[in-house]
Design a protein around this motif. Structure first.
Motif, short mmCIF file in Angstrom:
data_model
loop_
_atom_site.label_atom_id
_atom_site.label_comp_id
_atom_site.label_asym_id
_atom_site.label_seq_id
_atom_site.Cartn_x
_atom_site.Cartn_y
_atom_site.Cartn_z
N VAL A 96 24.01 13.76 -6.92
CA VAL A 96 24.69 14.54 -5.89
C VAL A 96 23.82 14.85 -4.70
CG1 VAL A 96 26.45 15.57 -7.36
CG2 VAL A 96 24.26 16.73 -7.07
N SER A 97 22.51 14.68 -4.84
CA SER A 97 21.64 14.93 -3.69
C SER A 97 21.72 13.78 -2.68
CB SER A 97 20.20 15.14 -4.13
OG SER A 97 19.63 13.94 -4.63
N HIS A 121 23.04 26.07 -11.20
CA HIS A 121 21.97 27.02 -11.50
C HIS A 121 20.71 26.36 -12.05
CE1 HIS A 121 23.79 26.57 -15.44
NE2 HIS A 121 22.75 27.17 -15.98
N ILE A 122 20.80 25.08 -12.42
CA ILE A 122 19.61 24.41 -12.96
C ILE A 122 19.11 23.27 -12.07
CG2 ILE A 122 20.13 25.01 -15.35
CD1 ILE A 122 21.13 22.09 -15.67
N SER A 123 19.76 23.07 -10.95
CA SER A 123 19.36 21.97 -10.08
C SER A 123 18.80 22.51 -8.76
CB SER A 123 20.54 21.04 -9.81
OG SER A 123 21.59 21.73 -9.17
N GLU A 124 18.21 21.60 -8.02
CA GLU A 124 17.66 21.97 -6.71
C GLU A 124 18.80 22.28 -5.73
OE1 GLU A 124 15.02 18.92 -5.35
OE2 GLU A 124 14.12 18.70 -7.33
N LEU A 125 18.49 23.07 -4.72
CA LEU A 125 19.47 23.45 -3.71
C LEU A 125 20.11 22.22 -3.07
CD1 LEU A 125 20.93 25.56 -2.00
CD2 LEU A 125 18.94 25.57 -0.47
N ARG A 126 19.34 21.17 -2.87
CA ARG A 126 19.89 19.96 -2.22
C ARG A 126 21.03 19.35 -3.05
NH1 ARG A 126 16.76 14.91 -3.68
NH2 ARG A 126 15.50 15.56 -5.46
N THR A 128 23.26 21.18 -4.87
CA THR A 128 24.43 22.01 -4.59
C THR A 128 24.98 21.68 -3.20
OG1 THR A 128 23.61 23.76 -6.02
CG2 THR A 128 25.25 24.39 -4.36
N GLU A 129 24.10 21.52 -2.24
CA GLU A 129 24.54 21.15 -0.89
C GLU A 129 25.26 19.80 -0.92
OE1 GLU A 129 20.77 21.33 1.09
OE2 GLU A 129 21.02 23.45 1.61
N GLY A 130 24.71 18.84 -1.66
CA GLY A 130 25.34 17.52 -1.77
C GLY A 130 26.69 17.58 -2.45
N LEU A 131 26.81 18.44 -3.46
CA LEU A 131 28.08 18.61 -4.15
C LEU A 131 29.16 19.08 -3.17
CD1 LEU A 131 29.81 18.83 -6.76
CD2 LEU A 131 28.92 21.16 -6.99
N PHE A 132 28.84 20.08 -2.38
CA PHE A 132 29.83 20.62 -1.43
C PHE A 132 30.14 19.62 -0.32
CE2 PHE A 132 28.94 24.43 -3.72
CZ PHE A 132 30.10 25.18 -3.62
N LYS A 133 29.13 18.92 0.16
CA LYS A 133 29.38 17.91 1.20
C LYS A 133 30.26 16.79 0.65
CE LYS A 133 25.13 18.69 3.78
NZ LYS A 133 23.78 18.15 4.07
N GLY A 134 29.92 16.30 -0.55
CA GLY A 134 30.70 15.23 -1.16
C GLY A 134 32.13 15.66 -1.43
N ALA A 135 32.30 16.88 -1.93
CA ALA A 135 33.64 17.39 -2.21
C ALA A 135 34.47 17.45 -0.93
CB ALA A 135 33.57 18.76 -2.87
N GLY A 136 33.83 17.83 0.17
CA GLY A 136 34.53 17.92 1.44
C GLY A 136 35.10 16.59 1.91
N VAL A 137 34.48 15.51 1.49
CA VAL A 137 34.94 14.17 1.89
C VAL A 137 35.87 13.55 0.85
CG1 VAL A 137 34.16 11.80 2.35
CG2 VAL A 137 32.87 13.73 3.27
N LEU A 138 35.56 13.73 -0.43
CA LEU A 138 36.25 13.00 -1.48
C LEU A 138 37.52 13.65 -2.00
CD1 LEU A 138 33.12 11.80 -3.46
CD2 LEU A 138 34.44 10.54 -1.75
N LEU A 139 37.65 14.96 -1.81
CA LEU A 139 38.87 15.63 -2.26
C LEU A 139 40.04 15.35 -1.31
CD1 LEU A 139 37.45 19.08 -3.37
CD2 LEU A 139 38.57 17.39 -4.85
N LYS A 140 41.21 15.19 -1.89
CA LYS A 140 42.43 15.07 -1.10
C LYS A 140 42.69 16.40 -0.40
CE LYS A 140 44.79 12.03 -4.38
NZ LYS A 140 45.92 11.98 -5.34
N PRO A 141 43.48 16.41 0.66
CA PRO A 141 43.89 17.69 1.24
C PRO A 141 44.52 18.55 0.14
CG PRO A 141 44.53 15.90 2.67
CD PRO A 141 44.03 15.27 1.39
N GLY A 142 44.07 19.76 0.01
CA GLY A 142 44.56 20.64 -1.04
C GLY A 142 43.84 20.47 -2.36
#
Length: 149
Positions: A96-97, A121-126, A128-142
């Motif tokens: 996810v980074s 809670h067990i991974s580096e901040l990068r 978590t940032e990657g998870l949110f960035k990826g989710a913003g692109v890969l999730l359908k609207p809604g």
């Protein structure tokens, strides 16, 4: 397969919330940081990716687990085969980074749910940032990013 007591304890409440977002139709779910697949593959009879719709699962759900660790991906695949979970996709390598483009060929706006349990809670901040960035692109609207732990 033996599961930690916490996973057993939390399974029901987590699945109840996920079912709310999954709805009755077809959904595509990716579990990020799936570990041994306790959440993605343990949805068997009673859960989101379970094979028995009469038990309250979402038979239209197509779920995939992802991990950076080869042993975790092997465990997910072995469990899905042993438990005959037909709607669990083969696990993918996912760091996810790295950018969403490296997330196993997942295309933009194709996922209904991204699930991340006990990763942030067990991974580096990068990560978590990657998870949110990826989710913003890969999730359908809604679509929903569900995090726990």
């Amino acid at each position: 397969m033996l599961a930690p007591a916490a996973a057993e304890r939390n399974k029901g409440p987590i699945l109840a919330v996920l079912r709310e977002y999954a709805g009755p139709g077809s959904v595509r779910v990716l579990e990020v940081g799936a570990g041994a697949g306790l959440h993605a593959s343990e949805r068997r009879p009673q859960g989101l990716c379970g094979a028995a719709p009469v038990a309250g699962g979402a038979p239209g759900a197509l779920c995939g687990g992802a991990s950076v660790h080869p042993a975790a991906r092997s465990a997910i695949a072995a469990y899905a085969e042993a438990m005959q979970v037909p709607n669990l996709l083969p696990p993918i390598y996912l760091d996810v980074s790295q950018g969403w483009e490296t997330w196993g060929g997942t295309q933009p706006a194709t996922l209904d749910l991204i699930v991340s349990i006990n990763m942030m809670h067990i991974s580096e901040l990068r990560c978590t940032e990657g998870l949110f960035k990826g989710a913003g692109v890969l999730l359908k609207p809604g679509g929903v990013l569900f995090t726990y732990g």
